[in-house]
Design a protein around this motif. Structure first.
Motif, PDB file in Angstrom:
ATOM      1  N   GLU A 118      -6.588   3.326  10.524  1.00 49.21           N
ATOM      2  CA  GLU A 118      -5.226   3.254  11.051  1.00 49.21           C
ATOM      3  C   GLU A 118      -4.211   3.125   9.928  1.00 49.21           C
ATOM      4  OE1 GLU A 118      -6.353   1.349  15.410  1.00 49.21           O
ATOM      5  OE2 GLU A 118      -5.391   0.091  13.887  1.00 49.21           O
ATOM      6  N   GLY A 119      -4.594   2.382   8.901  1.00 44.91           N
ATOM      7  CA  GLY A 119      -3.701   2.231   7.748  1.00 44.91           C
ATOM      8  C   GLY A 119      -3.443   3.561   7.073  1.00 44.91           C
ATOM      9  N   VAL A 120      -4.513   4.320   6.876  1.00 47.62           N
ATOM     10  CA  VAL A 120      -4.355   5.622   6.217  1.00 47.62           C
ATOM     11  C   VAL A 120      -3.518   6.548   7.096  1.00 47.62           C
ATOM     12  CG1 VAL A 120      -5.571   7.676   5.408  1.00 47.62           C
ATOM     13  CG2 VAL A 120      -6.465   5.406   4.875  1.00 47.62           C
ATOM     14  N   MET A 121      -3.770   6.521   8.399  1.00 46.88           N
ATOM     15  CA  MET A 121      -2.988   7.377   9.300  1.00 46.88           C
ATOM     16  C   MET A 121      -1.512   7.027   9.217  1.00 46.88           C
ATOM     17  SD  MET A 121      -2.490   9.719  11.350  1.00 46.88           S
ATOM     18  CE  MET A 121      -4.113  10.382  11.658  1.00 46.88           C
ATOM     19  N   GLU A 122      -1.223   5.723   9.142  1.00 48.81           N
ATOM     20  CA  GLU A 122       0.191   5.323   9.036  1.00 48.81           C
ATOM     21  C   GLU A 122       0.800   5.889   7.754  1.00 48.81           C
ATOM     22  OE1 GLU A 122       0.987   1.092   8.732  1.00 48.81           O
ATOM     23  OE2 GLU A 122       2.971   1.403   9.617  1.00 48.81           O
TER      24      GLU A 122
ATOM     25  N   CYS B 224      -5.212  10.157  -3.732  1.00 42.18           N
ATOM     26  CA  CYS B 224      -5.566   9.540  -2.453  1.00 42.18           C
ATOM     27  C   CYS B 224      -4.334   9.046  -1.712  1.00 42.18           C
ATOM     28  CB  CYS B 224      -6.580   8.423  -2.640  1.00 42.18           C
ATOM     29  SG  CYS B 224      -5.897   6.917  -3.332  1.00 42.18           S
ATOM     30  N   THR B 225      -4.470   9.008  -0.405  1.00 41.72           N
ATOM     31  CA  THR B 225      -3.337   8.707   0.461  1.00 41.72           C
ATOM     32  C   THR B 225      -2.790   7.289   0.265  1.00 41.72           C
ATOM     33  OG1 THR B 225      -4.338  10.215   2.050  1.00 41.72           O
ATOM     34  CG2 THR B 225      -2.552   8.823   2.855  1.00 41.72           C
ATOM     35  N   PRO B 226      -3.642   6.246   0.275  1.00 40.94           N
ATOM     36  CA  PRO B 226      -3.065   4.891   0.255  1.00 40.94           C
ATOM     37  C   PRO B 226      -2.196   4.637  -0.967  1.00 40.94           C
ATOM     38  CG  PRO B 226      -5.412   4.815   0.782  1.00 40.94           C
ATOM     39  CD  PRO B 226      -5.113   6.207   0.352  1.00 40.94           C
TER      40      PRO B 226
END
Lengths: 807, 434
Positions: A100-104, B344-346
């Motif tokens: 969910e964090g990555v999707m956000e 990477c996304t984060p």
């Protein structure tokens, strides 16, 4: 027809036991968690993961919890090991929270323009935002914006705001196509896909990136803003552009094809197709023959058929049938039957390209009768592949992709007997033996005769490789004009045990061979001169054996000659182009001379303008049919656009035959398929191996060179008409010569030269590269290089070459 | 405890960086000794000495060397990570400036030990003077027969390439460094395979920090026990501690590991006069901050870990009461946003978002809920990003909130620069620098 039997993967793999969400499973070791979960029916959300691409673990969407590991792990990159306990979002708060964090994060800078996005409705980001995202956004600061769209090529457009930077497109281009035209630029929040200055994304496979893009970042110029996925009707079809036999998904709306996608088929095209197959379909709509015509006047179909039948009856026995390479197997069958039964002749030939008697014999011996020599899968396990007068990327791009995969797996070595080095061969790491057109036969025979004491190291190497079991020789259509080459290759194949596979360029060629659209062949590999075979066919067709011709007919060139000399009085033409013929001028002369021309055609062309009767026929999307690909694998497809009322060639032929007093029945696809299955394989391989000698290469005068030419994948082909975006990605139209020839001509890279024959001249910029001595290469059908029309020449023709514009 | 000038012993000598100065004080003796030993013996000495990586993670160096598969038929490579770019870290660059031959000698010995014939020193591109100096040292060593074919009459050959980076923090991440060295875009690689198995050009590769490698010659020369006589059991040996910020004499102090931070602070003349310590960071911005209550902590890997932080690069940054924690954290996150590679996304998205939120706090316009959001974002990056850069970016905010929550709450209404005027943080009187 014989079905291709795939080798079952029987390798005993060590199974390991582990659990996913408390469910115990056994999987082969080295299985990725994400793949194993799929088998359990658990879909772990993902963006960068693609089964055909190497893992990168960049998007972090597929994080799962693994017992004993402090951090959540990317399930697309971690393989299962014995006893591993994995928890996905279904049973783990850590995994769920991480996803969910990555999707956000993925959504904060995304424009959320789904209502106007091409991908909206079939978008993994949209779908997973629904399944794994937050109901509202916590992002209240300004979004990152970019100018858009960026034109990566005339065909591919980039929207950087929608991009989730999963690198599927860059990985596809590098790993699969070998065309590293696109790459990430900048870093961090500014990271974006881009191209080098003045180097557009002109890959023959670029459209695949649009399909695998998990968001709407990559779109095609042709389809952008044209339709929404939920308005489209999808049908499974087979590509009509080449002999690869790609499985396609054709999406249409209100009887108009909107787009075409590659549809997975592990045995054939895997997950991919080429840009021609994907984008070239405007011809389905443009310049269609919509009504029957008699002497230039619109006519009712029954009247036109009646008139044509009368004329053909009048000239019975003096009719030539030229069908081209684009017919479905079923339609080809109908032409074959019609020619023999109704027209009482064997004067039929599908080869609307340079051809030879030797080729016809080769096809009868080594191809016809459902012979399957090599398959796509066997390419992957072949220790070596020899390409002879065959440029896979240009002439059969899916074969190229499979070869590239085989080479990348480090299992397969590629050799080529070729007139020049090409981009495609370079990408295959091919060891090239450069020869002049005409020298191939001698090279193969010499090599055969004296492998051991050959001084050429490359030939030595080729020998040791090609003799290894499982090796394959691929030969293309161009071998037909090199005397003795096909004969020599049959000998090479016999001597080394290497499989010899013929890869034609067009989708209908293999099928045409199978049903005998050749002067020497009847359906099922039976030769026209064999009494027993003729009797078998007569039985299937339900006619008296005496009513069928028993001699070899005329080939296409002979038909044209006979038409000029007056022996042939009428021609039946199926969707041809004049410029495809080896000597277009002669065909034109023949058309002027004959008394009657019947043209069955999808599109209007210079040829339909000359026909006395023109009958409209259905295009591939409007009928069911089968293409037999180069492997010999039937690729059946249903009628895509079910509402369409167009009639197939077969249905028209049934009417024609009826009008001529022959009851063929309605010739529906299912009827024909029944007849085809009655063919059997009993008479296969009836032809004798061709035994032809090498020709003599004329001695070249000053400024004379030998021509080498082949069609580029994207060129002026009739089926690519009306698609400017695709045309914009074609390769540069240049003449290629080697450095020695350039020195002799005192010419530099990029300067123009002129190639002349008795019929005309072509002026092009020159590219100096690895070409055989005293050979000049021109693209066959890329304006202004229309080799057959202007030069009346083919591989091995002698041409005059001069610097600059003056001829 | 006391200072242990070893790598820094020559730094006050005239032209300390020259070959002659280095050899006059025992330079290249370690190499001569090493070449008389079997490579595995050299590995064992380094293993026994307990030397741990000085780049931040503290991985045992000898153990790392022993991971390299031997007799595998592949070339082996040694790569020195001298891409020192961490905010607050300034130890490798002075070391290479003042004592480049210690590094060069260490490279030769380490290459010998792991059977590498080719070694690379990857130096950050922004320091051309350092690149020149190390290149000169390599040339001098070459001229004196210490680099090249069959050096010192043995059958060992070595070539050293000094490579300049192009200004990306991510290239300090060892696999991104390898990609960069291969001429690719500097982004971290998927592990496994680990570099010891498939590193540079898919061959077994050892990547060590510059300070780590520079410590090898003296360890080989004086033995493992000598090395272990300094420091603690788990953190043996000596270390370059680079103190910066609000101290009277910022600089590099070489001391045994285990020296309390307060003692290092004393060497540096204490917090600048008239001010008091507010917070400090033991080793670069990537490790959590500590406060005055932690000043007596021994500077070891294990003690700092127990205190919830890390030794990191061992380069403490000292901040006095004039500094706004909000501003400091904001600057650090901005650095990570700027340096995030984007893979990477984060890390790519999270750092950008945090910077946007922290900007609001810097203007006294933060929302209270945004503090929770910043916590959430940090948590959504930490442990979920591709490499340690993301983890580092997720570190400063939670640590600062642990000790200085009130300051962030204050910044919801009052801009930090009004409470903590920038000019008060200036190290020197404004007049003296203008």
């Amino acid at each position: 027809m014989t079905q291709v039997v795939e080798n079952k993967e029987t390798a005993a793999q060590d199974l390991i036991t582990c659990t996913i969400d408390d469910i115990e499973i056994q999987v082969p070791k080295d299985t990725l968690i994400i793949r194993a979960a799929e088998k359990l029916g658990t879909y772990i959300p993902r963006f960068c993961d693609h089964p055909a691409l190497a893992p990168v673990a960049a998007c972090r969407m597929c994080l799962v919890e693994i017992e004993g590991m402090p951090k959540p792990q990317p399930s697309c990159a971690v393989t299962l090991s014995e006893g591993m306990k994995v928890r996905t979002q279904l049973t783990s708060e850590i995994a769920k929270g991480a996803q969910e964090g990555v999707m956000e994060f993925l959504l904060i800078n995304h424009p959320l323009d789904c209502p106007v996005c091409d991908k909206g409705g079939e978008c993994p980001l949209q779908n997973q935002a629904m399944s794994d995202g937050r109901p509202d956004s916590r992002f209240e600061i300004e979004k990152r914006t970019f100018d858009k769209p960026v034109e990566l090529s005339t065909e591919i457009l980039l929207d950087r705001e929608r991009c989730v930077e999963c690198a599927r497109c860059t990985r596809f281009s590098e790993e699969i196509a070998g065309d590293k035209f696109i790459e990430f630029l900048e870093r961090g929040t500014k990271q974006q896909i881009g191209i080098a200055e003045d180097e557009p994304f002109n890959s023959y496979f670029s459209g695949n990136t649009v399909q695998i893009c998990p968001v709407g970042a990559l779109t095609s110029s042709a389809y952008r803003f044209r339709s929404r996925p939920f308005d489209l009707v999808s049908a499974q079809t087979t590509c009509e552009h080449c002999a690869a036999g790609c499985n396609l998904r054709t999406d249409y709306r209100r009887e108009t094809v909107m787009r075409r996608l590659a549809w997975e088929d592990k045995n054939v095209n895997e997950d991919w197709n080429c840009d021609k197959g994907r984008f070239a379909f405007a011809y389905l709509k443009d310049k269609r023959v919509t009504r029957a015509r008699v002497m230039g006047q619109a006519a009712l179909l029954p009247d036109a058929v009646e008139y044509a039948a009368q004329e053909l009856t009048k000239h019975k026995g003096k009719v030539g049938v030229l069908t081209g390479g684009r017919l479905t197997l079923e339609d080809a069958w109908s032409y074959s039957k019609f020619t023999r039964v109704a027209l009482k002749t064997n004067n039929v030939d599908f080869r609307n390209r340079p051809h030879s008697q030797e080729e016809a014999e080769f096809l009868a011996h080594s191809v016809a009768g459902g012979i399957i020599t090599a398959t796509y899968k066997e390419i992957e396990s072949a220790p070596s592949v020899l390409l002879v007068n065959f440029e896979p990327e240009e002439e059969s791009p899916i074969v190229f992709l499979r070869l590239r995969k085989a080479v990348a797996n480090k299992k397969t070595k590629v050799f080529a007997i070729t007139h020049l080095e090409t981009k495609g061969l370079t990408k295959l790491g091919s060891k090239n033996i450069l020869v002049r057109p005409g020298d191939e036969t001698k090279l193969v025979r010499d090599a055969l005769a004296q492998w051991s004491n050959n001084t050429n190291n490359l030939i030595e190497k080729l020998h040791s490789q090609i003799s290894k079991p499982g090796s394959i020789i691929f030969v293309g259509e161009r071998a037909a004009v090199i005397p003795g080459l096909l004969s020599a290759l049959v000998e090479l194949s016999t001597a080394t045990g290497a499989k010899l596979s013929w890869i034609p360029r067009r989708a209908g060629e293999r099928g045409a061979v199978e049903v005998g659209l050749l002067p020497n062949l009847l359906p099922g590999g039976r030769v026209t001169t064999d009494e027993e075979s003729v009797a078998e066919i007569a039985a299937i067709w339900g006619v008296d054996v005496k009513d069928l011709p028993h001699t070899r007919g005329l080939c296409a060139e002979e038909i044209i000659d006979a038409a000029i000399s007056g022996e042939i009085k009428a021609l039946v033409l199926a969707g041809l182009e004049i410029k495809d013929y080896p000597q277009p001028a002669k065909l034109l002369a023949a058309l002027e001379k004959v008394e009657f021309i019947l043209s069955l055609s999808i599109n209007e062309s210079d040829l339909t303008q000359k026909a006395d009767v023109v009958l409209p026929v259905a295009a591939v999307t409007e009928k069911a049919g089968t293409f037999v690909n180069w492997e010999g694998r039937p690729r059946p497809f249903g009628k895509a656009m079910t509402q369409n009322k167009s009639l197939s060639d077969s249905r028209i032929i049934s009417m024609l035959a009826d009008a001529m007093g022959h009851d063929f029945g309605p010739l529906t696809t299912s009827d024909i398929r029944q007849d085809l299955s009655a063919l059997g394989v009993t008479a296969r391989n009836q032809g004798k191996a061709p035994k032809y000698q090498a020709g003599l290469i004329p001695s070249l005068g000053d400024n004379q060179m030998l021509l080498s030419t082949f069609n580029q994948l994207i060129d002026d082909g009739a089926l690519q008409a009306g698609e400017p975006h695709l045309a914009g990605t074609r390769r540069e139209t240049v003449a290629k010569i080697n450095a020695a020839a350039a020195e002799k001509l005192q010419i530099k890279n990029g300067e123009t030269l002129t190639v002349t024959t008795s019929t005309g001249s072509i002026t092009l910029p020159v590219e100096i590269c690895q070409v055989a001595d005293s050979v000049i290469w021109l693209p066959t059908n890329s304006a202004p290089s229309s080799v057959r029309q202007i030069l009346n020449a083919h591989d091995g023709s002698v041409v005059m070459v001069s610097k600059g514009l003056n001829a | 405890m006391a200072l242990t000038p070893i790598l820094t012993a020559n730094w006050d000598k005239p032209k300390s960086w020259t070959f002659d100065t280095y050899t006059a004080t025992g330079g290249y003796q370690g190499l001569k000794k090493a070449l008389k030993m079997a490579p595995d013996e050299v590995i064992n000495i380094v293993k026994d000495s307990g030397l741990r990586g000085r780049g931040g993670a503290g991985f045992p160096t000898g153990l790392k060397w022993s991971f390299v598969p031997q007799n595998d038929g592949k070339p082996h490579y040694l790569v020195v990570n001298a891409d020192e770019s961490e905010p607050g870290a300034c130890k490798d660059i002075p070391l290479m400036l003042a004592n480049p031959h210690a590094l060069v000698e260490g490279v030769i010995i380490a290459s010998y030990a792991i059977r590498a014939k080719e070694a690379f020193i990857y130096i950050r591109g922004e320091v051309p003077h350092v690149i020149r100096r190390v290149s000169d040292a390599v040339e001098q060593a070459k001229a004196n027969g210490l680099i090249g074919k069959n050096i010192l009459g043995t059958d060992f050959s070595i070539n050293i390439v000094v490579h300049a980076g192009a200004g990306a923090y991510i290239c300090g991440e060892e696999t991104a460094l390898l990609d960069s060295l291969e001429g690719r875009r500097g982004q971290p690689r998927l592990k496994p395979p680990f570099p010891a198995v498939a590193g540079l050009y898919a061959s077994p590769t050892v990547i060590n920090n510059a300070e780590t490698i520079a410590a090898v010659p003296v360890i080989v020369l004086n033995g493992a026990d000598w090395h272990k006589s300094m420091g603690t059991e788990k953190s043996p040996g000596f270390k370059l501690f680079a103190l910066s910020g609000h101290v009277e004499r910022p600089g590099i102090y070489e001391a045994a590991l285990g020296t309390p931070f307060s003692e290092l602070l004393e060497y540096a003349g204490g917090v600048r006069k008239g001010h008091k310590l507010k917070f400090w960071i033991p080793g670069g911005s990537s490790v959590p901050m500590l406060t005055p209550e932690h000043v007596d902590i021994p500077m070891t890997y294990e003690d700092l870990q127990a205190a919830g932080t890390m030794l990191g690069t061992g380069t403490p940054m000292i901040f006095d009461e004039t500094v706004s924690v909000v501003r400091a954290v904001s600057r650090w996150i901005e650095f990570y946003k700027h340096e995030s590679c984007g893979k990477c996304t984060p890390c790519r998205e999270g750092t950008g978002w945090m910077v946007g939120l922290l900007e609001k706090f810097e203007h006294g316009e933060g929302k209270h809920a945004d503090l929770d959001l910043l916590h959430d974002i940090s948590a959504q990056i930490a442990g979920r990003s591709f490499c340690a850069l993301g983890d580092a970016a997720a570190t400063p905010f939670p640590a600062a909130m642990k000790y200085f929550k009130d300051e962030f709450e204050q910044a919801e209404t009052i801009a930090p620069h009004t409470v903590f005027p920038f000019e008060k943080s200036h190290k020197f009187e404004t007049a003296s620098v203008s």
